[in-house]
Design a protein around this motif. Structure first.
Motif, PDB file in Angstrom:
ATOM      1  N   ALA A   8      35.791  30.889  37.208  1.00 21.77           N
ATOM      2  CA  ALA A   8      35.599  30.181  38.473  1.00 21.77           C
ATOM      3  C   ALA A   8      36.813  29.351  38.867  1.00 21.77           C
ATOM      4  O   ALA A   8      37.062  29.131  40.054  1.00 21.77           O
ATOM      5  N   GLU A   9      37.587  28.886  37.898  1.00 21.22           N
ATOM      6  CA  GLU A   9      38.738  28.044  38.199  1.00 21.22           C
ATOM      7  C   GLU A   9      39.865  28.811  38.892  1.00 21.22           C
ATOM      8  O   GLU A   9      40.630  28.233  39.664  1.00 21.22           O
ATOM      9  N   ILE A  10      39.981  30.098  38.638  1.00 18.12           N
ATOM     10  CA  ILE A  10      41.070  30.864  39.243  1.00 18.12           C
ATOM     11  C   ILE A  10      40.565  31.893  40.257  1.00 18.12           C
ATOM     12  O   ILE A  10      41.345  32.689  40.765  1.00 18.12           O
ATOM     13  N   LEU A  11      39.287  31.854  40.576  1.00 18.05           N
ATOM     14  CA  LEU A  11      38.701  32.840  41.475  1.00 18.05           C
ATOM     15  C   LEU A  11      39.368  32.819  42.851  1.00 18.05           C
ATOM     16  O   LEU A  11      39.665  33.873  43.420  1.00 18.05           O
ATOM     17  N   THR A  12      39.650  31.643  43.376  1.00 13.75           N
ATOM     18  CA  THR A  12      40.287  31.542  44.690  1.00 13.75           C
ATOM     19  C   THR A  12      41.660  32.188  44.686  1.00 13.75           C
ATOM     20  O   THR A  12      42.028  32.888  45.633  1.00 13.75           O
ATOM     21  N   SER A  13      42.413  31.987  43.636  1.00 11.65           N
ATOM     22  CA  SER A  13      43.744  32.600  43.541  1.00 11.65           C
ATOM     23  C   SER A  13      43.650  34.109  43.453  1.00 11.65           C
ATOM     24  O   SER A  13      44.452  34.829  44.073  1.00 11.65           O
ATOM     25  N   VAL A  14      42.702  34.607  42.702  1.00  8.91           N
ATOM     26  CA  VAL A  14      42.533  36.055  42.560  1.00  8.91           C
ATOM     27  C   VAL A  14      42.141  36.674  43.900  1.00  8.91           C
ATOM     28  O   VAL A  14      42.685  37.707  44.303  1.00  8.91           O
ATOM     29  N   ILE A  15      41.226  36.042  44.615  1.00  6.85           N
ATOM     30  CA  ILE A  15      40.813  36.546  45.920  1.00  6.85           C
ATOM     31  C   ILE A  15      41.981  36.492  46.894  1.00  6.85           C
ATOM     32  O   ILE A  15      42.177  37.397  47.705  1.00  6.85           O
ATOM     33  N   SER A  16      42.790  35.447  46.819  1.00 12.66           N
ATOM     34  CA  SER A  16      43.955  35.322  47.697  1.00 12.66           C
ATOM     35  C   SER A  16      44.971  36.423  47.424  1.00 12.66           C
ATOM     36  O   SER A  16      45.524  37.016  48.355  1.00 12.66           O
ATOM     37  N   VAL A  17      45.236  36.707  46.167  1.00  5.55           N
ATOM     38  CA  VAL A  17      46.181  37.772  45.806  1.00  5.55           C
ATOM     39  C   VAL A  17      45.624  39.123  46.238  1.00  5.55           C
ATOM     40  O   VAL A  17      46.366  39.973  46.757  1.00  5.55           O
ATOM     41  N   GLN A  18      44.341  39.323  46.066  1.00  2.58           N
ATOM     42  CA  GLN A  18      43.711  40.573  46.470  1.00  2.58           C
ATOM     43  C   GLN A  18      43.828  40.754  47.989  1.00  2.58           C
ATOM     44  O   GLN A  18      44.148  41.844  48.467  1.00  2.58           O
ATOM     45  N   SER A  19      43.612  39.706  48.748  1.00  4.42           N
ATOM     46  CA  SER A  19      43.739  39.761  50.197  1.00  4.42           C
ATOM     47  C   SER A  19      45.186  40.028  50.609  1.00  4.42           C
ATOM     48  O   SER A  19      45.448  40.803  51.538  1.00  4.42           O
ATOM     49  N   PHE A  20      46.132  39.394  49.932  1.00  7.10           N
ATOM     50  CA  PHE A  20      47.550  39.614  50.223  1.00  7.10           C
ATOM     51  C   PHE A  20      47.933  41.068  49.953  1.00  7.10           C
ATOM     52  O   PHE A  20      48.632  41.688  50.754  1.00  7.10           O
ATOM     53  N   TYR A  21      47.474  41.616  48.851  1.00  6.81           N
ATOM     54  CA  TYR A  21      47.771  43.010  48.510  1.00  6.81           C
ATOM     55  C   TYR A  21      47.192  43.950  49.568  1.00  6.81           C
ATOM     56  O   TYR A  21      47.849  44.897  49.991  1.00  6.81           O
ATOM     57  N   GLN A  22      45.971  43.674  50.001  1.00  3.65           N
ATOM     58  CA  GLN A  22      45.341  44.504  51.023  1.00  3.65           C
ATOM     59  C   GLN A  22      46.136  44.439  52.328  1.00  3.65           C
ATOM     60  O   GLN A  22      46.344  45.456  52.985  1.00  3.65           O
ATOM     61  N   THR A  23      46.605  43.257  52.698  1.00  2.00           N
ATOM     62  CA  THR A  23      47.412  43.097  53.902  1.00  2.00           C
ATOM     63  C   THR A  23      48.731  43.845  53.774  1.00  2.00           C
ATOM     64  O   THR A  23      49.199  44.480  54.729  1.00  2.00           O
ATOM     65  N   LEU A  24      49.341  43.784  52.606  1.00  5.19           N
ATOM     66  CA  LEU A  24      50.603  44.472  52.365  1.00  5.19           C
ATOM     67  C   LEU A  24      50.446  45.987  52.498  1.00  5.19           C
ATOM     68  O   LEU A  24      51.259  46.647  53.150  1.00  5.19           O
TER      69      LEU A  24
END
Length: 63
Positions: A8-24
């Motif tokens: 739970a502590e790093i979930l926001t970062s993982v979701i952010s990276v996943q969103s960035f990858y999808q955008t890329l």
């Protein structure tokens, strides 16, 4: 699910990276489709994309 496998502590970062990858990936596809449309013409590119999507859909449901 992603939330079950990530702390739970790093979930926001993982979701952010996943969103960035999808955008890329989406941006790269848009640029590639645009270059192909300039080179081959919009009609042929739209036809080709449609054909690939239809064949991919059929292949998914066949299995």
């Amino acid at each position: 699910m992603l939330t079950d496998n990530v702390d739970a502590e790093i979930l926001t970062s993982v979701i952010s990276v996943q969103s960035f990858y999808q955008t890329l990936v989406t941006s790269a596809l848009a640029i590639g489709i645009g270059i192909a449309a300039d080179y081959y013409g919009i009609g042929l590119v739209l036809f080709s994309i449609s054909l690939v999507l239809i064949l991919g859909n059929l292949a998914m449901y066949r299995k």
